[in-house]
Design an enzyme around this catalytic site. Structure first.
Site, PDB file in Angstrom:
ATOM      1  N   GLU A 181      36.135  34.728  47.024  1.00 52.54           N
ATOM      2  CA  GLU A 181      34.363  34.110  46.094  1.00 52.54           C
ATOM      3  C   GLU A 181      34.863  32.964  45.734  1.00 52.54           C
ATOM      4  O   GLU A 181      34.631  32.583  44.783  1.00 52.54           O
ATOM      5  CB  GLU A 181      33.649  34.842  44.928  1.00 52.54           C
ATOM      6  CG  GLU A 181      33.453  36.328  45.597  1.00 52.54           C
ATOM      7  CD  GLU A 181      32.855  36.514  43.744  1.00 52.54           C
ATOM      8  OE1 GLU A 181      32.645  36.747  42.710  1.00 52.54           O
ATOM      9  OE2 GLU A 181      31.857  37.905  44.564  1.00 52.54           O
ATOM     10  N   GLU A 195      32.852  44.164  48.652  1.00 50.24           N
ATOM     11  CA  GLU A 195      32.444  45.142  47.610  1.00 50.24           C
ATOM     12  C   GLU A 195      30.936  45.320  47.683  1.00 50.24           C
ATOM     13  O   GLU A 195      30.611  44.687  47.521  1.00 50.24           O
ATOM     14  CB  GLU A 195      32.930  43.877  46.303  1.00 50.24           C
ATOM     15  CG  GLU A 195      34.254  43.947  46.038  1.00 50.24           C
ATOM     16  CD  GLU A 195      34.698  42.752  45.715  1.00 50.24           C
ATOM     17  OE1 GLU A 195      33.955  42.902  44.232  1.00 50.24           O
ATOM     18  OE2 GLU A 195      35.274  42.578  44.707  1.00 50.24           O
TER      19      GLU A 195
END
Length: 427
Positions: A268, A364
């Protein structure tokens, strides 16, 4: 889930979950969060939350932020507190020998309901406090000297998929209660447990806490594969950034890269503002050149709405081989735990269209056991069991489950859930 409901999930998936900022794994420093609502004719709302920065979780960081995503019709945030149940779940997770195929008719968004990405009107602000340099850098057995040849791209259509309904587990070698680095024997015990539970691959986020030595050697001994990470934080987004250089050089010098099935550069990093798309593209290319003896696939991990930004796709798709995303159904307030799998599968279907020809992976996905409800998404032991079972049935063979253990050293974060994502005991 009926097809009509699936279509609604698919329409939300283009932006609803995508930009949450779940305080995951190594992500232990200040960050911004986007609260985004996407329905036809949607309006995007942004907010910025900052806190103290740190890379190694000892002492624990001062903040953790998770993003909620709420449809327009239910903007009010639920405040019901769901405490973690210490009893065993009443919803045991099934363990089929292979993952059932995901039905594209149910998961893929209809053409007339997919919501296009709407860029922000203004960039969120980010703080610049530096994180503490990585500690406990190990020495590694050296390979032949790294050459300066042009980086190679892995074969087109590279795929990473498990042979059962729980492909991989996200893991950091930290003590769950304190955040201190685990001993080699403790790490080996963890990896043995993952092996016994049927996982085939372990995702790590960086090389700190002697990860290449402790996790790597345990995986080699026990026959497990690795997804390695090069972690990027606010201190810079180039090979010349000291903590990035330390990680890349350690991976390049490591003698056991044959264990590695994927390298993830950045977690991210674009979403947090640590890299521009072009900077991240350049960093991935540099990592390839430095780690030239590793010829496997590369990717980065972003949320779906970041991947949908045209400048992200155009800059990063040419330098990656698999498209990876962090996908957490809990941060969509319209998704209850039993529907988590269909939500994740729907986002993976949308992700397939971002980088033409690339396979996809959920790097994830999980559900918390404690904290506050986020609309229909309520934490708890039974809820986590239902969500994990749903994800396993829908797309478990292409999912890295987050995470092995609950991290009590983290701050609670938004929805007070950040300490309670451990799901290893459900497998």
């Amino acid at each position: 889930m009926k097809a009509g409901v699936a279509a609604v999930f698919a329409a939300m998936a283009a932006g609803a979950h995508a930009a949450h900022l779940h305080h995951r794994a190594h992500d232990l420093f200040k960050r911004s969060a986007y609260d985004e609502t996407c329905v036809p004719g949607c309006t995007t709302i942004y907010k910025t939350i900052t806190g103290a920065a740190t890379l190694i979780p000892n002492p624990p960081p001062s903040t953790s932020v998770a993003q909620s995503v709420t449809p327009k019709s239910t903007v009010t945030k639920a405040t019901t507190t769901c405490t973690e149940d210490v009893q065993s779940s009443s919803l045991p997770v099934s363990t089929p020998t292979s993952a059932p195929p995901v039905s594209t008719s149910a998961s893929a968004p209809p053409k007339d309901t997919e919501v296009a990405y709407q860029p922000p009107k203004a960039n969120p602000t980010h703080t610049t406090e530096e994180a503490e340099p990585t500690k406990n850098v190990a020495s590694y057995a050296l390979k032949k000297p790294v050459n300066n040849q042009a980086p190679k791209k892995a074969a087109s259509g590279s795929s990473l998929e498990g042979g059962n309904d729980h492909f991989g587990i996200a893991y950091t070698p930290y003590e769950p209660s304190t955040g201190a680095c685990k001993s080699a024997s403790a790490v080996r015990s963890d990896i043995q447990s993952f092996k016994n539970k049927g996982f085939s691959i372990v995702r790590v986020y960086s090389t700190d806490c002697n990860t290449l030595t402790t996790v790597g050697e345990a995986c080699k001994e026990l026959g497990m594969d690795l997804i390695l990470g090069v972690f990027v934080k606010g201190s810079g987004c180039s090979y010349d950034t000291p903590d990035i250089k330390t990680q890349v050089d350690a991976i390049a010098a490591w003698a056991d890269s044959d264990l590695v099935k994927l390298i993830v550069v950045g977690n991210e990093a674009v979403l947090n503002g640590y890299c521009s798309p072009s900077e991240l593209s350049e960093l991935i290319t540099t990592v390839k050149s430095k780690c030239s003896s590793y010829n496997g696939p590369y990717t980065t991990s972003e949320t779906l709405n970041v991947w949908q930004q045209p400048d992200v796709a155009s800059a990063i798709c040419p330098v990656i081989d698999i498209t990876g995303a962090n996908i957490h159904a809990f941060f969509n307030s319209a998704v209850s735990a039993p529907d988590a799998g269909e939500f994740v599968a729907g986002q993976l279907e949308i992700l397939k269209g971002i980088c033409s020809g690339n396979n996809v992976i959920a790097l994830e996905s999980g559900w918390p056991t404690g904290g506050d409800c986020n609309g229909k998404a309520c934490p708890g032991k039974p809820q986590q069991a239902a969500a994990i079972r749903s994800i396993r049935q829908s797309c478990g063979s292409k999912t890295i489950f987050f995470s092995a253990f609950s991290d009590k050293w983290k701050n609670p974060g938004e929805f007070n859930c950040e300490q309670t994502w451990g799901s290893g005991d459900l497998f």
